[in-house]
Motif scaffolding. Structure first.
Motif, mmCIF file in Angstrom:
data_model
loop_
_atom_site.group_PDB
_atom_site.id
_atom_site.type_symbol
_atom_site.label_atom_id
_atom_site.label_comp_id
_atom_site.label_asym_id
_atom_site.label_seq_id
_atom_site.Cartn_x
_atom_site.Cartn_y
_atom_site.Cartn_z
ATOM 1 N N MET A 196 0.849 -1.189 0.000
ATOM 2 C CA MET A 196 0.000 0.000 0.000
ATOM 3 C C MET A 196 0.883 1.237 0.000
ATOM 4 S SD MET A 196 -2.933 1.153 2.776
ATOM 5 C CE MET A 196 -1.763 1.154 4.138
ATOM 6 N N SER A 197 0.779 2.031 -1.057
ATOM 7 C CA SER A 197 1.604 3.226 -1.188
ATOM 8 C C SER A 197 0.854 4.497 -0.812
ATOM 9 C CB SER A 197 2.123 3.360 -2.619
ATOM 10 O OG SER A 197 2.911 2.245 -2.979
ATOM 11 N N THR A 198 -0.482 4.474 -0.938
ATOM 12 C CA THR A 198 -1.297 5.624 -0.558
ATOM 13 C C THR A 198 -2.483 5.138 0.256
ATOM 14 O OG1 THR A 198 -2.646 5.520 -2.579
ATOM 15 C CG2 THR A 198 -0.663 6.923 -2.634
ATOM 16 N N LEU A 199 -3.067 6.068 0.987
ATOM 17 C CA LEU A 199 -4.207 5.740 1.843
ATOM 18 C C LEU A 199 -5.335 6.717 1.587
ATOM 19 C CD1 LEU A 199 -5.248 3.977 4.227
ATOM 20 C CD2 LEU A 199 -4.316 5.717 5.766
ATOM 21 N N ARG A 200 -6.500 6.169 1.205
ATOM 22 C CA ARG A 200 -7.700 6.982 1.009
ATOM 23 C C ARG A 200 -8.587 6.814 2.241
ATOM 24 N NH1 ARG A 200 -10.797 9.198 -3.079
ATOM 25 N NH2 ARG A 200 -9.381 8.476 -4.704
ATOM 26 N N LEU A 201 -9.003 7.925 2.834
ATOM 27 C CA LEU A 201 -9.792 7.875 4.063
ATOM 28 C C LEU A 201 -11.292 7.880 3.803
ATOM 29 C CD1 LEU A 201 -7.646 10.295 6.243
ATOM 30 C CD2 LEU A 201 -7.590 7.802 6.176
ATOM 31 N N SER A 202 -11.724 8.383 2.647
ATOM 32 C CA SER A 202 -13.150 8.389 2.303
ATOM 33 C C SER A 202 -13.297 8.432 0.794
ATOM 34 C CB SER A 202 -13.853 9.599 2.932
ATOM 35 O OG SER A 202 -15.164 9.752 2.408
ATOM 36 N N ASP A 203 -14.329 7.794 0.295
ATOM 37 C CA ASP A 203 -14.597 7.832 -1.142
ATOM 38 C C ASP A 203 -14.867 9.259 -1.622
ATOM 39 O OD1 ASP A 203 -14.307 5.107 -1.329
ATOM 40 O OD2 ASP A 203 -16.458 4.685 -1.173
ATOM 41 N N ALA A 204 -15.286 10.139 -0.692
ATOM 42 C CA ALA A 204 -15.588 11.520 -1.071
ATOM 43 C C ALA A 204 -14.334 12.370 -1.240
ATOM 44 C CB ALA A 204 -16.491 12.157 -0.011
ATOM 45 N N ASP A 205 -13.200 11.886 -0.780
ATOM 46 C CA ASP A 205 -11.971 12.687 -0.782
ATOM 47 C C ASP A 205 -11.412 12.870 -2.194
ATOM 48 O OD1 ASP A 205 -12.269 12.644 1.942
ATOM 49 O OD2 ASP A 205 -10.603 11.270 2.326
ATOM 50 N N ASN A 206 -10.813 14.017 -2.426
ATOM 51 C CA ASN A 206 -10.108 14.239 -3.700
ATOM 52 C C ASN A 206 -8.588 14.281 -3.509
ATOM 53 O OD1 ASN A 206 -10.014 16.760 -2.489
ATOM 54 N ND2 ASN A 206 -11.389 17.740 -3.968
ATOM 55 N N VAL A 207 -8.127 13.863 -2.315
ATOM 56 C CA VAL A 207 -6.708 13.652 -2.062
ATOM 57 C C VAL A 207 -6.541 12.330 -1.318
ATOM 58 C CG1 VAL A 207 -6.084 16.109 -1.975
ATOM 59 C CG2 VAL A 207 -6.754 14.919 0.129
ATOM 60 N N VAL A 208 -5.358 11.737 -1.450
ATOM 61 C CA VAL A 208 -4.983 10.575 -0.657
ATOM 62 C C VAL A 208 -3.643 10.900 0.001
ATOM 63 C CG1 VAL A 208 -6.233 8.879 -2.037
ATOM 64 C CG2 VAL A 208 -3.864 9.474 -2.646
ATOM 65 N N THR A 209 -3.265 10.098 0.978
ATOM 66 C CA THR A 209 -2.028 10.329 1.730
ATOM 67 C C THR A 209 -0.978 9.305 1.313
ATOM 68 O OG1 THR A 209 -3.290 11.180 3.616
ATOM 69 C CG2 THR A 209 -1.030 10.481 4.040
ATOM 70 N N ALA A 210 0.237 9.777 1.085
ATOM 71 C CA ALA A 210 1.326 8.886 0.699
ATOM 72 C C ALA A 210 1.836 8.135 1.919
ATOM 73 C CB ALA A 210 2.455 9.686 0.061
ATOM 74 N N VAL A 211 1.708 6.815 1.915
ATOM 75 C CA VAL A 211 2.188 5.987 3.023
ATOM 76 C C VAL A 211 3.707 5.898 2.993
ATOM 77 C CG1 VAL A 211 2.092 3.685 4.058
ATOM 78 C CG2 VAL A 211 0.026 4.708 3.085
ATOM 79 N N THR A 212 4.269 5.913 1.803
ATOM 80 C CA THR A 212 5.721 5.975 1.613
ATOM 81 C C THR A 212 6.019 7.115 0.649
ATOM 82 O OG1 THR A 212 5.642 4.420 -0.232
ATOM 83 C CG2 THR A 212 5.984 3.488 1.962
ATOM 84 N N ALA A 213 7.238 7.592 0.635
ATOM 85 C CA ALA A 213 7.606 8.643 -0.307
ATOM 86 C C ALA A 213 7.396 8.156 -1.736
ATOM 87 C CB ALA A 213 9.059 9.052 -0.080
ATOM 88 N N LEU A 214 6.799 9.003 -2.573
ATOM 89 C CA LEU A 214 6.482 8.621 -3.943
ATOM 90 C C LEU A 214 7.396 9.366 -4.921
ATOM 91 C CD1 LEU A 214 2.554 8.784 -3.830
ATOM 92 C CD2 LEU A 214 4.023 6.794 -3.443
ATOM 93 N N ALA A 215 7.934 8.636 -5.859
ATOM 94 C CA ALA A 215 8.696 9.241 -6.945
ATOM 95 C C ALA A 215 7.745 9.550 -8.101
ATOM 96 C CB ALA A 215 9.799 8.293 -7.409
ATOM 97 N N VAL A 216 8.206 10.319 -9.061
ATOM 98 C CA VAL A 216 7.386 10.622 -10.233
ATOM 99 C C VAL A 216 7.005 9.310 -10.917
ATOM 100 C CG1 VAL A 216 7.360 11.723 -12.497
ATOM 101 C CG2 VAL A 216 8.441 12.875 -10.550
ATOM 102 N N GLY A 217 5.702 9.145 -11.167
ATOM 103 C CA GLY A 217 5.192 7.929 -11.787
ATOM 104 C C GLY A 217 4.566 6.966 -10.803
ATOM 105 N N ASP A 218 4.979 7.020 -9.526
ATOM 106 C CA ASP A 218 4.373 6.156 -8.514
ATOM 107 C C ASP A 218 2.964 6.634 -8.211
ATOM 108 O OD1 ASP A 218 6.795 4.852 -8.343
ATOM 109 O OD2 ASP A 218 7.428 5.852 -6.488
ATOM 110 N N GLU A 219 2.003 5.727 -8.302
ATOM 111 C CA GLU A 219 0.599 6.035 -7.979
ATOM 112 C C GLU A 219 0.101 7.259 -8.755
ATOM 113 O OE1 GLU A 219 -1.315 4.148 -6.032
ATOM 114 O OE2 GLU A 219 0.348 2.774 -5.596
ATOM 115 N N GLY A 220 0.634 7.468 -9.930
ATOM 116 C CA GLY A 220 0.200 8.593 -10.757
ATOM 117 C C GLY A 220 0.797 9.924 -10.350
ATOM 118 N N ALA A 221 1.790 9.941 -9.461
ATOM 119 C CA ALA A 221 2.401 11.192 -9.027
ATOM 120 C C ALA A 221 3.145 11.857 -10.182
ATOM 121 C CB ALA A 221 3.363 10.929 -7.879
ATOM 122 N N ILE A 222 2.931 13.162 -10.349
ATOM 123 C CA ILE A 222 3.629 13.897 -11.403
ATOM 124 C C ILE A 222 4.794 14.705 -10.835
ATOM 125 C CG2 ILE A 222 1.584 13.986 -12.864
ATOM 126 C CD1 ILE A 222 1.176 16.882 -12.000
#
Length: 496
Positions: A1-27
């Motif tokens: 698990m690289s990101t954590l979504r707290l609610s389906d209504a959210d438009n942001v998620v939290t990075a569980v680990t540091a994300l590089a460009v391309g990870d989980e769609g990170a730009i």
């Protein structure tokens, strides 16, 4: 698990680990604990986390972009409050839990047995410390039922308005410490000419001097050295009487726990604070009391608490506190968003709205049964709230003055905090910090993320730790001696 979504209504998620460009769609790179947009968010659009507003896009934000202080702006709360619409009934337990505590003549129960040297003014602080320092572990070894002699000193007591808010706060704080059930004897030391007159305090709160409540003024006694000698003699006479206190089996309903957080990070509202909230629910089911505080750190989440208010009067008191704080910060040319701190932001928190939504989770899910002013005695059972600033030492000082006999403190960045006379249990929000500061942390709520532990499991661990600590087991901060310098009454008003 690289990101954590707290609610389906959210438009942001939290990075569980540091994300590089391309990870989980990170730009762009996303630091651990920080937010990443899951879709494009237009300038001015609300940003949602916990299915709640944590701020507004300061510019157009693309999907995969880092969402933080550079592109998320704060706006003052403008909420339509609902009252008593989310009341979950509390089911009392059949067999109450117990702990070994000190039952006082007042009927209240202490978890510790201290002698307190209180000061009416900063001018008597040195005398108080000298008196307390005389009572070394070697001297107290003959009195095994006494936890220590502690000086509670502060930097005010004079050059203050005699009828102002700050004066009332200090009076209530001194009185609250004098009658906290963790205190078996009190020596109140003053200078003599200060604004905070000892005689006024005694008259205002109906205190009765006696063998276990002694007072003195440096000017009347004849100077510093004579005052220190007299103070030592007075406490020496108290020792045998205070030592007579014995622990006995008491129900968990006698526990009043200060719910506190500091050095918060993005995980505070996901792991440790919800776990403390579950522990609070367990305590409330036992008939005990949890006291949430730090009014600026429920700002933006207070609507969740008014919905849990036991009645409209309780809810209105909470809203009145919010309005006072909005006016207070405006008068002082500040902003409610001055909190979070730089450390909070480095840990992934962006606005006070986001921080508050996580902080409020410490209060669990039961009805809000009372709202109190700073250092006011908490008389309601169950979940309650006490007004205070977000500055941890000042907030905890008020909670202890209000009657709390235990403190729980969650932290994500790592906080070196402890308190007396009520001991502090420290809960880490993440495993990395827990391992780095293991000598300071009692419970690792980071296991919820790293080990698959449930919030309920960690909450039960915290609750059981309260019972053991209430029976005399030392917390890590207590064992290290923290608490001698954390007495910080909230100072409000003009210094003249």
């Amino acid at each position: 698990m690289s990101t954590l979504r707290l609610s389906d209504a959210d438009n942001v998620v939290t990075a569980v680990t540091a994300l590089a460009v391309g990870d989980e769609g990170a730009i762009q790179p996303i630091p651990r604990g920080h937010k990443i947009a899951t879709r494009s968010i237009a300038k001015g659009e609300a940003v949602l986390k916990y299915a709640q507003i944590i701020g507004y896009a300061a510019e157009d934000i693309a999907a995969g972009e880092h969402v933080h202080t550079h592109n998320l702006e704060f706006r003052n709360v403008d909420a339509e409050y609902e009252f008593s619409t989310n009341l979950r009934p509390v089911t009392p337990v059949d067999v109450p839990d117990t702990f070994m505590g000190y039952r006082r003549a007042t009927g209240r129960v202490g978890t510790r047995n201290y002698i307190a040297v209180l000061t009416s003014v900063n001018c008597s602080a040195t005398a108080a410390r000298m008196i307390a320092q005389h009572f070394t572990p070697e001297i107290l070894a003959d009195y095994p039922n006494i936890d220590g002699v502690v000086a509670f000193v502060h930097g005010t007591g004079c050059a203050m308005g005699g009828d102002g808010t700050g004066f009332e706060f200090l009076q209530r704080t001194l009185w609250g410490y004098a009658r906290n059930p963790n205190v078996g004897g009190v020596l109140l030391a003053g200078l003599g000419c200060e604004m905070m007159q000892i005689d006024w305090l005694i008259e205002a709160y109906g205190l009765t001097p006696g063998p276990l409540f002694q007072t003195m003024n440096i000017q009347d006694v004849g100077g510093l050295r004579k005052t220190v000698d007299l103070g030592i003699a007075k406490i020496t006479a108290m020792l045998p009487e205070v030592n007579k206190a014995k622990r006995e089996e008491c129900p968990a309903s006698e526990l009043m726990v200060a719910l506190q957080c500091g050095g918060s990070d993005a995980w505070s509202g996901i792991t440790a604070n919800p776990a403390v909230g579950y522990a609070c629910d367990l305590l409330v089911a036992q008939g005990g009391t949890g006291v949430l505080a730090e009014t600026p750190e429920i700002y933006g989440a207070e609507h969740l608490l008014t919905a849990r208010a036991a009645n409209r009067e309780v809810g209105d008191k909470l809203v009145d506190l919010i309005r006072w704080w909005e006016d207070y910060t405006e008068r002082n040319r500040g902003s409610m968003d001055n909190n979070p701190s730089p450390g909070n932001k480095k840990g992934g928190l962006t606005t006070i709205l986001e921080k508050s939504l996580g902080a409020a989770a410490k209060g669990g899910t039961t009805p809000l049964n009372g709202v109190y002013r700073y250092a006011e005695q908490v008389t309601a059972k169950g979940f309650t709230f006490m007004d205070s600033p977000g500055y941890d030492p000042a907030s905890v000082t008020g909670q202890i003055a209000s009657g709390c006999n235990l403190v729980v403190f969650t932290t994500g960045r790592g906080s070196a905090f402890g308190s007396k006379p009520s001991p502090t249990l420290k809960v880490a929000t993440n495993t990395e910090m827990y391992n780095r500061m293991v000598d300071d942390m009692d419970v690792n709520a980071g296991r919820i993320l790293t080990d698959g532990a449930s919030v309920e499991e960690v909450g039960r661990e915290i609750y059981q730790a309260w019972l053991r600590m209430a029976s005399g087991e030392q917390s890590k901060s207590e064992a290290q001696g923290l608490g001698d310098y954390e007495f910080v009454p909230w100072q409000v008003g003009a210094v003249m």
